[in-house]
Design an enzyme around this catalytic site. Structure first.
Site, PDB file in Angstrom:
ATOM      1  N   GLU A 256     -11.625  -5.608  10.153  1.00 28.97           N
ATOM      2  CA  GLU A 256     -12.198  -6.080   8.893  1.00 28.97           C
ATOM      3  C   GLU A 256     -11.092  -5.916   7.867  1.00 28.97           C
ATOM      4  OE1 GLU A 256     -15.032  -7.393   8.790  1.00 28.97           O
ATOM      5  OE2 GLU A 256     -15.785  -6.728  10.724  1.00 28.97           O
ATOM      6  N   CYS A 295     -13.931  -4.671  -0.581  1.00 25.19           N
ATOM      7  CA  CYS A 295     -13.381  -5.745   0.237  1.00 25.19           C
ATOM      8  C   CYS A 295     -14.098  -7.071  -0.033  1.00 25.19           C
ATOM      9  CB  CYS A 295     -13.506  -5.378   1.704  1.00 25.19           C
ATOM     10  SG  CYS A 295     -15.180  -4.928   2.164  1.00 25.19           S
TER      11      CYS A 295
HETATM   12  P1  NAP Z   1      -4.767   0.474   4.685  1.00 24.39           P
HETATM   13  O1  NAP Z   1      -3.618   1.029   3.938  1.00 24.39           O
HETATM   14  O2  NAP Z   1      -4.525  -0.712   5.530  1.00 24.39           O
HETATM   15  O3  NAP Z   1      -5.339   1.688   5.539  1.00 24.39           O
HETATM   16  C1  NAP Z   1      -6.506   1.519   6.298  1.00 24.39           C
HETATM   17  C2  NAP Z   1      -6.592   2.631   7.327  1.00 24.39           C
HETATM   18  O4  NAP Z   1      -5.558   2.492   8.269  1.00 24.39           O
HETATM   19  C3  NAP Z   1      -6.448   4.026   6.743  1.00 24.39           C
HETATM   20  O5  NAP Z   1      -7.320   4.890   7.399  1.00 24.39           O
HETATM   21  C4  NAP Z   1      -5.013   4.368   7.060  1.00 24.39           C
HETATM   22  O6  NAP Z   1      -4.803   5.763   7.146  1.00 24.39           O
HETATM   23  C5  NAP Z   1      -4.883   3.729   8.414  1.00 24.39           C
HETATM   24  N1  NAP Z   1      -3.524   3.491   8.833  1.00 24.39           N
HETATM   25  C6  NAP Z   1      -2.486   3.078   8.111  1.00 24.39           C
HETATM   26  N2  NAP Z   1      -1.405   2.951   8.887  1.00 24.39           N
HETATM   27  C7  NAP Z   1      -1.769   3.313  10.140  1.00 24.39           C
HETATM   28  C8  NAP Z   1      -1.101   3.421  11.371  1.00 24.39           C
HETATM   29  N3  NAP Z   1       0.166   3.098  11.506  1.00 24.39           N
HETATM   30  N4  NAP Z   1      -1.804   3.825  12.452  1.00 24.39           N
HETATM   31  C9  NAP Z   1      -3.111   4.142  12.361  1.00 24.39           C
HETATM   32  N5  NAP Z   1      -3.780   4.072  11.200  1.00 24.39           N
HETATM   33  C10 NAP Z   1      -3.127   3.650  10.110  1.00 24.39           C
HETATM   34  O7  NAP Z   1      -5.960   0.087   3.715  1.00 24.39           O
HETATM   35  P2  NAP Z   1      -6.558   0.925   2.511  1.00 24.39           P
HETATM   36  O8  NAP Z   1      -5.530   0.965   1.437  1.00 24.39           O
HETATM   37  O9  NAP Z   1      -7.135   2.188   2.967  1.00 24.39           O
HETATM   38  O10 NAP Z   1      -7.769   0.028   2.079  1.00 24.39           O
HETATM   39  C11 NAP Z   1      -7.638  -1.081   1.231  1.00 24.39           C
HETATM   40  C12 NAP Z   1      -7.670  -2.367   1.990  1.00 24.39           C
HETATM   41  O11 NAP Z   1      -8.780  -2.386   2.889  1.00 24.39           O
HETATM   42  C13 NAP Z   1      -7.871  -3.558   1.111  1.00 24.39           C
HETATM   43  O12 NAP Z   1      -6.924  -4.533   1.449  1.00 24.39           O
HETATM   44  C14 NAP Z   1      -9.276  -4.035   1.400  1.00 24.39           C
HETATM   45  O13 NAP Z   1      -9.479  -5.415   1.217  1.00 24.39           O
HETATM   46  C15 NAP Z   1      -9.493  -3.616   2.794  1.00 24.39           C
HETATM   47  N6  NAP Z   1     -10.900  -3.375   3.084  1.00 24.39           N
HETATM   48  C16 NAP Z   1     -11.579  -4.227   3.903  1.00 24.39           C
HETATM   49  C17 NAP Z   1     -12.919  -4.006   4.180  1.00 24.39           C
HETATM   50  C18 NAP Z   1     -13.714  -4.908   5.083  1.00 24.39           C
HETATM   51  O14 NAP Z   1     -14.823  -4.540   5.487  1.00 24.39           O
HETATM   52  N7  NAP Z   1     -13.228  -6.059   5.437  1.00 24.39           N
HETATM   53  C19 NAP Z   1     -13.567  -2.918   3.626  1.00 24.39           C
HETATM   54  C20 NAP Z   1     -12.857  -2.079   2.797  1.00 24.39           C
HETATM   55  C21 NAP Z   1     -11.524  -2.315   2.532  1.00 24.39           C
HETATM   56  P3  NAP Z   1      -4.026   6.553   5.994  1.00 24.39           P
HETATM   57  O15 NAP Z   1      -4.837   6.473   4.779  1.00 24.39           O
HETATM   58  O16 NAP Z   1      -3.965   7.927   6.535  1.00 24.39           O
HETATM   59  O17 NAP Z   1      -2.705   5.899   5.833  1.00 24.39           O
END
Ligand code: NAP
Length: 677
Positions: A256, A295
């Site tokens: 997602e 999101c």
């Molecule tokens: P993110 O930076 O992509 O991180 C998402 C998750 O992935 C976090 O738990 C992060 O952990 C983890 N992660 C990052 N690098 C990783 C790796 N190499 N290996 C394993 N896990 C890893 O996103 P975010 O900043 O938390 O959230 C914002 C984004 O999420 C926005 O773009 C938003 O649109 C999207 N979003 C989408 C939805 C949906 O349902 N479609 C819902 C909510 C948000 P760490 O924090 O420990 O780095």
């Protein structure tokens, strides 16, 4: 300082020297540390698979649904603690309604659907029996069984509670253990929620583990029985999706991602209508809830060219009145972003959008913050942009500023609106505010393929509507293309992501034994007491009553017609009936046959059958002419516990004539007491 532990292989594991610091969104001060680089991820995975998995699979869907409900009730009791902590992420009390109440509500919905739509069994039957041979002795049935691996849930920072629970609930209901990895920035809230769930004592051992901080090499321990379910940015998703180990081992990967969701003001809506106000209200709510870190938030606002100025004026007025400040203050309309680095990221993306659109509301260099330090907290004003040439612009369609940022743009006609909607290349949700059903259909045909959800709203539905940005557990959440291509929730559909669908083939008896649902052609148990005298628990699948025959006379048809008022010509007029391609002449009413069938099979005395609650899948196959005979076969097809005292019995019923030809077939639903009264 909160030291946020992980919960791994049945133990709490404290952060180590490699832990990351987490700052408060309001003050910027470091409030927590999370992460332990020496955790054995292989052990965690094995513990989930070997301890949690078997414990969960030993239960039925109903057992697990009852546990989900108990967990939801337990979290409801403790939600104040979650609220209190969650303010530090920048969320207001109104934001908690989405994250904390929304998460708990999602669990309640899955608990209820598990009991109502899934069997009290370990195998889920998907669809109807397929007859594969002419005589019905060899059949096919699709079944779904729990995967024998682990649901690995990697979540975004913006919904530390809902994000976890919306994935955990369907995984748990499926019978699969979860390893939850929240985003580090808000993992202290997820940790409290996990701790509450574990402390409740409701969960079977091994069914829930928590990784606070990085996941280390967890993904390298996965195989084809696991599901990695990711929520976050498109960039992180791409990196994880492309992990060679996942590809080599065909590990299920669900994503997602972010998306450029849009809202369209229908051409039928003018500024003096309630729909216009609704459009402004929804756009305002989507920009300010969770400070735009949602999101599903509306990033692109599309209005007929003639109404663009009115939209900008009305929305700007509302945004300017929004109080920005300490989320704990009840008068605050919009809290802080999660961190100053997130704020900087939004400003960077907004600057990119500003190269192709004019900022018409909200100045990040000049805005008031109430009750908090403007510079220390991660505050931003809502910023509205106007792009007058959305065909030429690119950034407004492809740059997600994950904060309170949105762009208004004009459209010429419905086709143009559809083209602009689809420029997002795949989104979670698009909304259309309109009363025009033709426009709605045109929008569905033109753009549904690019969106996970289409939300239509107008004055008729607005009071009950759930909101553009609120994913409902009943409906799928996810979207094609840029949104990640995933589908979460959607009721039982969401549960099936954690199960394997397998086609099974065999005889009626074999399929009855597998599915715990009697299949026509399987053995009938006859000769005992009348089934209506037997309690829910005494009844066995396949228990059958064959009734004697009863003749249907012309007088019966006459009496029934005049008694009920159903004097349809097919029953009353020989010549007209004969002219009808379905009837040989006057025939008995279908409802008369059903009534006679009931008269043939009921046992009238007070007993375990409490009520007839319905008929299902009723088909009339062959008409019955005067002086023909009918008889009934009534068989226990399925039993489903409903309350503490009674359950539903689904009976398979066939009505046949004197030549054993099928006249009618249906399922009779009754509620039957567990105990004899
Ligand atoms: P993110 O930076 O992509 O991180 C998402 C998750 O992935 C976090 O738990 C992060 O952990 C983890 N992660 C990052 N690098 C990783 C790796 N190499 N290996 C394993 N896990 C890893 O996103 P975010 O900043 O938390 O959230 C914002 C984004 O999420 C926005 O773009 C938003 O649109 C999207 N979003 C989408 C939805 C949906 O349902 N479609 C819902 C909510 C948000 P760490 O924090 O420990 O780095």
């Amino acid at each position: 300082m909160m030291m946020i532990p992980s919960f791994a292989a049945g133990q709490w594991v404290a952060p180590d020297s490699g832990a990351r610091s987490i700052a408060c969104a309001i003050t910027g001060e470091v409030i927590a540390q999370a992460g332990n680089s020496s955790m054995d991820m292989g052990e965690m995975h094995a513990y989930a698979r070997d301890v949690g998995g078997p414990a969960l699979r030993a239960l039925t869907f109903h057992d697990r649904a009852r546990m989900l409900k108990a967990l939801a009730l337990h979290l409801t009791e403790h939600k104040q603690a979650l609220y209190d902590l969650s303010f530090q992420t920048g969320a207001t009390q109104a934001d908690h309604a989405f994250d904390i109440d929304g998460g708990i509500g999602t669990m309640f919905v899955f608990a209820s659907k598990g009991r109502r739509e899934m069997p009290d069994a370990q195998i889920y039957l998907d669809g109807e029996i397929e007859q594969l041979g002419r005589k019905g002795t060899f059949l096919g049935q699709h079944v779904c069984v729990p995967l024998q691996g682990v649901g690995i849930h990697i979540n975004a920072y913006n919904f530390p509670v809902w994000g976890m629970l919306e994935k955990f609930a369907p995984t748990f209901l499926a019978g699969v253990p979860s390893i939850v990895k929240p985003a580090t920035a808000t993992c202290y809230v997820t940790h409290l929620c996990v701790q509450l769930m574990l402390d409740s004592g409701i969960l079977p051992e091994g069914s829930l583990q928590l990784v606070s901080g990085g996941v280390g090499d967890l993904l390298l321990h996965t195989d084809a029985q696991d599901v990695v379910s990711f929520t976050g940015s498109a960039q992180t998703a791409l990196g994880l999706r492309a992990t060679p180990h996942l590809l080599e081992n065909a590990v299920r990967f669900v994503a997602e991602q972010d998306s450029l969701n849009a809202s369209v003001l229908g051409a039928d809506v003018t500024p003096d209508t309630p729909e216009f106000d609704l459009f402004i209200r929804e756009a305002h709510r989507e920009m300010t809830t969770k400070a735009g870190q949602k999101c599903t938030a509306i990033r692109r606002i599309m209005a007929p060219a003639a109404h663009v100025d009115a939209v900008i004026e009305a929305l700007s007025a509302k945004l300017s009145q929004t109080v920005i400040g300490d989320p704990r203050d009840a008068t605050t309309g919009m809290g802080a972003l999660v961190s100053r680095s997130q704020r900087d990221d939004v400003l960077e993306k907004a600057a990119l959008i500003a190269t192709q659109a004019e900022r018409v509301c909200g100045n990040p260099d000049d805005f008031a913050v109430q009750g908090a330090d403007h510079d220390k907290g991660a505050f931003l004003p809502p910023m509205l942009f106007h792009c007058d040439d959305p065909d030429a612009a690119t950034h407004v369609h492809d740059t997600e500023a994950f904060g309170p940022v949105s762009t208004v743009m004009p459209y010429r006609d419905a086709d143009h609106a559809i083209a602009l909607l689809n420029r997002g290349k795949g989104s979670l949700v698009a909304s259309v505010i309109t009363r025009d059903g033709d426009l709605a259909r045109q929008m569905v045909m033109g753009s549904a393929a690019w969106h996970g959800r289409l939300y239509f709203n107008n004055a008729d539905s607005m009071k009950e509507s759930t909101g553009h940005g609120a994913p409902m557990p009943h409906m799928i959440h996810g979207g094609p293309g840029r949104a990640g291509g995933g589908e979460e929730q959607g009721g039982v559909r969401g549960v099936l992501h954690y199960m394997q669908r397998t086609a099974v083939q065999g005889s009626p008896d074999i399929l009855t034994a597998i599915g715990q649902q009697w299949v026509p052609g399987a053995i009938e148990i006859t000769g005992g007491a009348h089934p209506f005298t037997r309690t829910f628990h005494q009844l066995q699948l396949g228990e059958t009553l064959h009734t004697p025959a009863r003749k249907v006379t012309l007088q019966d048809i006459e009496t029934f017609a005049h008694f009920t008022g159903d004097t349809f010509y097919g029953h009353m007029d020989e010549e007209a009936a004969r002219a009808n391609p379905f009837f040989p002449g006057r025939v008995a009413h279908g409802y008369l046959l059903l009534s006679f069938a009931a008269g043939l099979f009921v046992q009238p005395d007070p007993g375990p059958v409490l009520a007839n609650t319905g008929l299902a899948n009723l088909n009339f196959m062959k008409p019955v002419s005067p002086d023909e005979e009918i008889k009934v076969r009534l068989t226990v097809k399925k039993k489903t516990p409903r309350t503490d005292t009674y359950g539903q019995v689904r009976w398979h019923v066939t009505v046949t004539n004197q030549d054993d030809e099928l006249v009618a077939e249906y399922e009779l639903l009754t509620m039957n007491a567990y105990e004899a009264t």
